[in-house]
Design a protein around this motif. Sequence first.
Motif, PDB file in Angstrom:
ATOM      1  N   THR A 547       0.842  -1.198   0.000  1.00  0.00           N
ATOM      2  CA  THR A 547       0.000   0.000   0.000  1.00  0.00           C
ATOM      3  C   THR A 547       0.877   1.248   0.000  1.00  0.00           C
ATOM      4  O   THR A 547       2.093   1.189   0.248  1.00  0.00           O
ATOM      5  N   SER A 781      -3.147  -5.733  -1.547  1.00  0.00           N
ATOM      6  CA  SER A 781      -1.897  -5.041  -1.229  1.00  0.00           C
ATOM      7  C   SER A 781      -1.651  -5.117   0.268  1.00  0.00           C
ATOM      8  O   SER A 781      -2.576  -5.018   1.069  1.00  0.00           O
ATOM      9  N   SER A 783      -0.244  -3.925   3.894  1.00  0.00           N
ATOM     10  CA  SER A 783      -0.146  -2.668   4.618  1.00  0.00           C
ATOM     11  C   SER A 783       0.842  -2.815   5.771  1.00  0.00           C
ATOM     12  O   SER A 783       1.286  -3.925   6.083  1.00  0.00           O
TER      13      SER A 783
END
Length: 861
Positions: A547, A781, A783
């Motif tokens: 991210t 994605s 994080s």
Amino acid sequence: MLLVPLFCLMSTALGKASVDDGMHAKMKGTIGLITDNNSRNGKEEIVAVKMAMEDFHHYSNQSFDLQIRDSHADSLQAALAARDLIDTQKVEAIIGPDTWKETTSVADICSQNVTPVLSLADATPDWSTLKWPYLVQISPNQFKQMKAVAAIVQSFEWYNVNIIYDDTDSSSTRMFSHLYRDLSVSGVHISNVLAIPPLSSSSLPQELEKLRNGFCRVFVVNLSVSLAINLFQTAKELKMMEKGYVWIVTDPLTSLVHSLNSSTISLMQGIVGVKSYFPEIGLQYKDFYSKFRKKFSLENPHELNNEPGIFAARAYDAAWTLALSMNQTTNKKDQTLLDKILLNNFTGLGGKIHFTDQKLDPSDTFQIINVMGEDYKEIGFWRNGLGFSNIIGQNAVFNSSMKELGQVLWPGRPWGTPRGWILALSKPLRIGVPVIDPLKQSVTVIQDQTDNTTTFQGFTIDIFRATMDLLPYHLPYKLYPFNGTYDNLVKQVYLKNFDAVIDVSIISYRYQYAEFTQPYTDPGVLMVVPVKSKVDHRGWLFMKPFTKTMWVLILAMVIYNGFILWMLERRHSPEIRGSMLNQTGTMAWLALTPLIKLDGDKLHSNLSKMVMVVWLFVALIITQTYTANLASMLTAERLEPTVDNIDRLRNSYIKVGYSSGSFLKHYIEKVLQFHPENMRNYGELEEFAEAFRRKEIGVAFLEVPAAKIFLAKYCKEFIQAGPLYKVGGFGFAFPRGSPLIPDVNKALLDLVETGKVSELENKMLASEKCEDTEVNGETASLSPNSFWVLFILTGGTSTFSILVYVFRMNYANSEEKTIWRLTTMIIQQCNHAKRRMSRKVSDVAENPTTSSTTHATPTQV
């Protein structure tokens, strides 16, 4: 007609004699009674009213003149009797009559002459007191009795009934309407309705014959006593009082069943009745019971049974209510007799006497009886809102089912409960099966022309056969192919070409032709569209594994760790000194080294090595995770619908597809509001796939079973889009009111609860299932939430190292300054001592005595 006045004079004399005997000659007032003297309820009412007058005289020493008139069960005669009582006898109030038809005539005359009339009819409509303000209903409303009937039918799980009611009185018609409503609320279907007019004895056998030829064997009867006796006599002759039949009767028959002779009772063996209840307990009732039997036997010697019923109790309470009201004295001159009547509030023989809107509060408790032998047996009670109970009182325990009350004797004396219907099959059921089903996995019809045989296979066929096997009885059937639309297939049930059809969608407008079982598949319609790549900018795909927050955090850690390493190594490595540009590049290189290779440059400081080891460990995990996530994104391409908004689709020129012969054409056009020019129909599922590939359609609307098979077969090309539109589902269609539906529904529920339906569905989808079924899956994605421990570890290590470094530098600087001061002091002391020694040597040379003396006394030095 000449006999009427003579009979009235005789009855009047009889009434006066019964009141005057042993009483004062002066009368408090005159009360009129209108009833059918020849009926059993009329005879009970006459005796009960006379007894009430006698008892009230002993209670208050007040006497009343009682005038009795015979209505002959005719509304005109009742009106003439009311006119005579008001004009000639000057009565202050009238009791009766029993039927609503007679009551309307009497109430009209009484209201015109401001004379209260206490009606004994038990079905007074709500609007009656508005039209006739002097009408008071002294008999409680019996409409709730129909709820008790519905509760009995529901207890034994009978879903179809025949209703037979009296067509001679509007009150009976209102009873029927309440019965129809209460049965419908309970989920009971009315198979047939037979309205019996008064002169229908000649046509009654033919009407009952029609009912006997039907499948329904449960009959609910609401007739007068005379019509009911004629009905059961005819039913006995037609052998409709035998095993398998159910008869449920209501008032007024049940309230007079105690008065029927043995020959009449023999016609009604096994019937179940709902009877008006009044508490036959207490000293008051015992006294009334004994006196009534004696008096009734004297006045009606031809009656075999002299026990009082509900009609006697109500007439007694009505007479007592009038006597109390007429005997009251008040200072209010404007208070009429009607007002006094409506203020009564006491407990009579028949129950609570309390008026609301000029009507006695409705009954909410009824007695359940069962006719057997020469009499009837009390089974239990039903109370509105509570259910069935064996007793009435504080210790009563109520149940929702009548089965809890005990064994019931049914017609034909069977031990078990009748099924309530019969299916007279001269041949197996004809079951229609669609040939044009686009889902070959659901229904496949194979017709062999060589030997003229037809084979039926598929998911629906398996469901139907499993359902028939679970029925509690053997039901022979045979499958027949039907080559036509689904609407026409359902109509074949209505046309009686098929006894049932299978594999049809449950749609509301089809209920006009047939009745459906519950669905055996998930109901609904799905929108299916081609898929497209969800990643529009593949040039930036390398950024997707993490991210934005993760990338920012990695950059921050690179800068921070690079700065720490630069600080720790700058004193040991001359090559990292120099210009600001050179030092910045060296700092970045030191921080990025763990991310691009595992063996960094040689470090000199131990603190640098510790920072580098931890940062190397964290960088290794980050780089490996990035590589794995990027590889997943590259190998498992994420897909999304080409169209996901039906409003945008509706306004575009994209063509939509639907199945041929199904209801979807009407649904898409009328409900989803697509233009017919943008709609295309197809047969098999393969045609939809080819139409998609040729760009003929951009969207297909399929029912849930078809959509499941289509998506399982073409999971890499197409995807579900939009919401699930709740519609129908697949079920079996039977004729309306078919008694088979409850049993078939129960069998279908058993299939679902045992997992058989899911097993068959999985078997159907197994051959079409793709390896890559997660077409909507997307590698997310990553994080910082997945790496916060690692970032804390490397950041903490770097921070710790720089703190140690700073501390050591401060300590080292402080120690150097202390040694320098000590060295300087020592040097200064040494120089000072050297100078002193030099002066002393020179002094000795100049003065030896002093020198010798000094040497002689060293302690003085």
